[in-house]
Design a protein around this motif. Sequence first.
Motif, PDB file in Angstrom:
ATOM      1  N   GLU A 312       0.835  -1.201   0.000  1.00 38.79           N
ATOM      2  CA  GLU A 312       0.000   0.000   0.000  1.00 38.79           C
ATOM      3  C   GLU A 312       0.873   1.256   0.000  1.00 38.79           C
ATOM      4  O   GLU A 312       1.909   1.306   0.660  1.00 38.79           O
ATOM      5  CB  GLU A 312      -0.894  -0.016   1.236  1.00 38.79           C
ATOM      6  CG  GLU A 312      -1.907   1.104   1.296  1.00 38.79           C
ATOM      7  CD  GLU A 312      -2.791   1.005   2.531  1.00 38.79           C
ATOM      8  OE1 GLU A 312      -2.539   1.770   3.494  1.00 38.79           O
ATOM      9  OE2 GLU A 312      -3.715   0.172   2.529  1.00 38.79           O
ATOM     10  N   GLU A 314       0.715   5.903  -1.000  1.00 36.88           N
ATOM     11  CA  GLU A 314      -0.143   7.077  -1.156  1.00 36.88           C
ATOM     12  C   GLU A 314       0.251   7.871  -2.397  1.00 36.88           C
ATOM     13  O   GLU A 314       1.427   7.946  -2.768  1.00 36.88           O
ATOM     14  CB  GLU A 314      -0.035   7.998   0.070  1.00 36.88           C
ATOM     15  CG  GLU A 314      -0.609   7.395   1.340  1.00 36.88           C
ATOM     16  CD  GLU A 314      -0.479   8.346   2.514  1.00 36.88           C
ATOM     17  OE1 GLU A 314       0.397   9.250   2.470  1.00 36.88           O
ATOM     18  OE2 GLU A 314      -1.250   8.202   3.481  1.00 36.88           O
ATOM     19  N   THR A 325      -5.064   6.832  -1.042  1.00 40.69           N
ATOM     20  CA  THR A 325      -4.410   5.576  -0.682  1.00 40.69           C
ATOM     21  C   THR A 325      -4.609   4.566  -1.804  1.00 40.69           C
ATOM     22  O   THR A 325      -5.734   4.314  -2.244  1.00 40.69           O
ATOM     23  CB  THR A 325      -4.988   5.010   0.621  1.00 40.69           C
ATOM     24  OG1 THR A 325      -4.761   5.952   1.679  1.00 40.69           O
ATOM     25  CG2 THR A 325      -4.318   3.687   0.972  1.00 40.69           C
ATOM     26  N   VAL A 326      -3.506   4.005  -2.263  1.00 45.13           N
ATOM     27  CA  VAL A 326      -3.541   2.996  -3.319  1.00 45.13           C
ATOM     28  C   VAL A 326      -3.349   1.637  -2.667  1.00 45.13           C
ATOM     29  O   VAL A 326      -2.342   1.394  -1.992  1.00 45.13           O
ATOM     30  CB  VAL A 326      -2.450   3.242  -4.378  1.00 45.13           C
ATOM     31  CG1 VAL A 326      -2.539   2.199  -5.487  1.00 45.13           C
ATOM     32  CG2 VAL A 326      -2.561   4.646  -4.942  1.00 45.13           C
ATOM     33  N   GLY A 327      -4.343   0.765  -2.842  1.00 42.66           N
ATOM     34  CA  GLY A 327      -4.288  -0.545  -2.215  1.00 42.66           C
ATOM     35  C   GLY A 327      -3.165  -1.418  -2.722  1.00 42.66           C
ATOM     36  O   GLY A 327      -2.571  -1.154  -3.774  1.00 42.66           O
ATOM     37  N   ALA A 328      -2.892  -2.486  -1.985  1.00 39.81           N
ATOM     38  CA  ALA A 328      -1.784  -3.381  -2.328  1.00 39.81           C
ATOM     39  C   ALA A 328      -1.992  -4.071  -3.657  1.00 39.81           C
ATOM     40  O   ALA A 328      -1.019  -4.537  -4.279  1.00 39.81           O
ATOM     41  CB  ALA A 328      -1.607  -4.421  -1.226  1.00 39.81           C
ATOM     42  N   GLU A 329      -3.239  -4.161  -4.145  1.00 39.88           N
ATOM     43  CA  GLU A 329      -3.508  -4.832  -5.412  1.00 39.88           C
ATOM     44  C   GLU A 329      -4.157  -3.889  -6.415  1.00 39.88           C
ATOM     45  O   GLU A 329      -4.888  -4.320  -7.309  1.00 39.88           O
ATOM     46  CB  GLU A 329      -4.392  -6.063  -5.172  1.00 39.88           C
ATOM     47  CG  GLU A 329      -3.713  -7.114  -4.309  1.00 39.88           C
ATOM     48  CD  GLU A 329      -4.538  -8.377  -4.158  1.00 39.88           C
ATOM     49  OE1 GLU A 329      -5.709  -8.372  -4.617  1.00 39.88           O
ATOM     50  OE2 GLU A 329      -4.025  -9.364  -3.599  1.00 39.88           O
ATOM     51  N   GLN A 330      -3.884  -2.596  -6.288  1.00 43.98           N
ATOM     52  CA  GLN A 330      -4.398  -1.600  -7.215  1.00 43.98           C
ATOM     53  C   GLN A 330      -3.261  -0.943  -7.989  1.00 43.98           C
ATOM     54  O   GLN A 330      -2.129  -0.864  -7.505  1.00 43.98           O
ATOM     55  CB  GLN A 330      -5.151  -0.488  -6.466  1.00 43.98           C
ATOM     56  CG  GLN A 330      -6.533  -0.832  -5.975  1.00 43.98           C
ATOM     57  CD  GLN A 330      -7.192   0.400  -5.363  1.00 43.98           C
ATOM     58  OE1 GLN A 330      -6.671   0.987  -4.413  1.00 43.98           O
ATOM     59  NE2 GLN A 330      -8.338   0.781  -5.915  1.00 43.98           N
ATOM     60  N   ALA A 335      -6.966   3.733  -8.240  1.00 42.25           N
ATOM     61  CA  ALA A 335      -7.266   4.494  -7.028  1.00 42.25           C
ATOM     62  C   ALA A 335      -7.580   5.953  -7.349  1.00 42.25           C
ATOM     63  O   ALA A 335      -8.495   6.544  -6.760  1.00 42.25           O
ATOM     64  CB  ALA A 335      -6.083   4.402  -6.064  1.00 42.25           C
ATOM     65  N   ARG A 386       3.055   1.784 -10.139  1.00 44.12           N
ATOM     66  CA  ARG A 386       2.744   2.029  -8.732  1.00 44.12           C
ATOM     67  C   ARG A 386       3.961   2.679  -8.061  1.00 44.12           C
ATOM     68  O   ARG A 386       4.828   3.206  -8.730  1.00 44.12           O
ATOM     69  CB  ARG A 386       2.429   0.692  -8.028  1.00 44.12           C
ATOM     70  CG  ARG A 386       1.191  -0.011  -8.558  1.00 44.12           C
ATOM     71  CD  ARG A 386       1.063  -1.445  -8.026  1.00 44.12           C
ATOM     72  NE  ARG A 386       1.515  -1.621  -6.666  1.00 44.12           N
ATOM     73  CZ  ARG A 386       0.788  -1.398  -5.580  1.00 44.12           C
ATOM     74  NH1 ARG A 386      -0.461  -0.977  -5.706  1.00 44.12           N
ATOM     75  NH2 ARG A 386       1.288  -1.605  -4.374  1.00 44.12           N
ATOM     76  N   ARG A 391       4.960   7.762  -0.281  1.00 49.77           N
ATOM     77  CA  ARG A 391       4.074   8.672  -1.019  1.00 49.77           C
ATOM     78  C   ARG A 391       4.778   9.204  -2.259  1.00 49.77           C
ATOM     79  O   ARG A 391       5.972   9.506  -2.223  1.00 49.77           O
ATOM     80  CB  ARG A 391       3.646   9.820  -0.127  1.00 49.77           C
ATOM     81  CG  ARG A 391       2.772  10.866  -0.852  1.00 49.77           C
ATOM     82  CD  ARG A 391       2.408  12.021   0.036  1.00 49.77           C
ATOM     83  NE  ARG A 391       1.570  11.618   1.168  1.00 49.77           N
ATOM     84  CZ  ARG A 391       1.017  12.469   2.037  1.00 49.77           C
ATOM     85  NH1 ARG A 391       1.234  13.777   1.885  1.00 49.77           N
ATOM     86  NH2 ARG A 391       0.296  12.028   3.016  1.00 49.77           N
TER      87      ARG A 391
END
Length: 396
Positions: A312, A314, A325-330, A335, A386, A391
Amino acid sequence: MRTVTAVSNSDSRVEHVGSKKKTGLRKRLSDMARTVDTFREGRQVPQDLYGRDVPDQTMSLVTDALDKWFALLDNGEFDDSHAAAPVVRDIALTLRSREVLCGDQQVVRLEFESPSGEELPAWAPGMHLDFVLPSGRRRQYSLCGDPSDAHAYTVAVRFIPDGGGGSAEMHALEIGTPVTVTGPRNGFPFVADGRAVFVAGGIGITAILPMVRAARATGMDWYLEYRGRSRESLPFLDEILALDDDRVNVRTDDVDGIASGSELLDRVAGGAVYCCGPPPMIDAVRAAVDGTDATHLYFERFSPPPVRNGVEFEVQLVDSGDVITVGAEQTALQAIREVRPSVAYSCQQGFCGTCRTRVLVGIPEHRETRLTPEEQESEMLICVSRAAGGRIVLDL
C-alpha cells in the motif's frame, strides 16, 4: 568516292550525336542547379565558433559538393512510385453499419469507412485502432474484419457497464457519426507459418479471429480453443462453429467450468500459442505454457495486468492536494479514478501513453516498458505503475 561519302556520313553522324550530348549536358547542369536550389531552400546555416553569421568555408565547400553530387544522382527528377507510402497518423471515419453479434445483446460489430470513400491504410491480423470518440475518450479496439477490404475498418465492442464509458459510447454511436482513429498499429503480431494454437476468451476473439482466417487461408496447421461465460455471450459463434470441427473447441464456464491452463493448451504440439482474453485466462496460459512444447507465446489483454504482492502507498495530486491511498492490489490509476473519474487513460496496459504523468516527488515502481530509463526518472504510466511504498506526488 564512296569511302569518302561513308566517312563523311560517319563524321556527320558522330557530330550529330556529339551535339545531342552537349545539349543534354547543358540541360542536366541546369536541372542540377535548380535541384541544388531546392536543397538550399529553408536551410539554416549555424553560426561560427565566435557566434557570427559567417558560414564555415570548409563546410560550405563540402556541402556544395554534396548538393551537386546528389542532384546529379537525382538527375533533376523524382519518381514517387518508388517512395514509401506516407505515414498516416489520424484518420477521419464515419460509422457505416452496426450489428448485434451475440444472444445477450452486449456485443456489437461496428463498421467504419472514410467519409470521402477513399481507401484506408492496410492492416494485418493482430492490429488495432486507437479511437478518439466524440467525448474525447481514447480507446483501443482490435480490427476483426477482412484485411482485403480497403474501404472499411471493422471492430466488435462488448458493453461494460463499469468500464469507464468507452464501450457505452461506442455502443451509442449512430450511423454516420464521425470519429477519429490512429493506426492501424500492431501490439499482437501474427506469423502465418508453421503450427499455431489460438486461445480466445470472450471478446478476445476479435483479435484472434483474423489470425484464424489467415491460418486457414495459408494452409497452416492450427487449432482454436474458444471460451466464454455462456454461449449467449460469445460473439462470432456462428462463424466459428462453421469452421472445421476437428480444429475448434468451444466451451463455456456455465456448462464446462473454468478451464485450467493445461486444458487450454492440451492441443499444443509445437509451434506458437496466441492468447487473448481476460487476465485469469492469460495468467493460466502463461503458467502452463512451459509444460508444453510450444516455441512461442503471444498474448494480448484488454484489462490491466493484476497487481500481486504489492505494498500500500499514497498518491498526492498536486492541483487539489488530495492524498489517495492505493491498495496493495491496485494500480495508481484505479485508485485515482475513485476521486477523479475524468483522469485521462486508455489502454490500461502501459503502451499507449495516454495516462503519462509527471512525478514531482517520490520514486515510481514502473511496470511498463514504453518509457526510456531517462523518462522513468520523472514520469510514470499510472495505468499500470505504482510505488514501492511511501508517497509520490503527481502533476495532476
